[in-house]
Scaffold this motif. Structure first.
Motif: not given
Length: 143
Positions: A94-109
């Protein structure tokens, strides 16, 4: 394309850095804009309601999502991530997925993915409570 939002009576919504409170009747809004953070009241956590490690992570991501400078909240977020991974290694996907969205600038997802982390945490807590109750029942029976 405009976002259609229907608000219940007295429901609040955050649009950008404004809190909008509906009157005592249902309302329908069309919100048009590019990359404007929008959060319905049911999706908003406060420091008071963020009472578990996963909810604190959600709050940190929420603050990033709403902030004009999301990176200002990274130190808090990553500190919380270290703590939860140490205590609950099963939270890593779950954390890995959240991190990936953060790194891609997709904070909503990232925010939506953080809800999955909260659900995972709730399952773990429920399982621990069930085990604790079973242990207490065994102790009573043997006494």
């Amino acid at each position: 394309m405009a976002l259609k939002v229907e608000l219940k009576p007295n429901e609040r919504i955050i649009v950008g850095n404004c809190v909008i409170t509906n009157t005592d009747q249902r309302a329908r809004l069309l919100i048009d804009g590019d990359r404007i953070p929008i959060l319905r009241e049911k999706d908003i956590l406060t420091p008071k309601t963020a009472d578990t490690p996963a909810k604190l992570i959600y709050l940190a991501v929420q603050l990033m999502y709403l902030s004009p400078d999301p990176m200002a909240h990274h130190p808090t977020y990553f500190s919380l991530v270290r703590d939860i991974i140490t205590a609950t290694p099963s939270a890593w996907p779950f954390i890995e997925s959240v991190n990936n969205f953060i790194l891609n600038g997709d904070l909503y997802h990232a925010l939506k993915e953080s809800k999955k982390l909260i659900a995972h945490e709730e399952k773990l807590l429920e399982s621990a409570r069930s085990q604790q109750n079973a242990n207490q029942d065994d102790t009573r029976k043997s006494a």
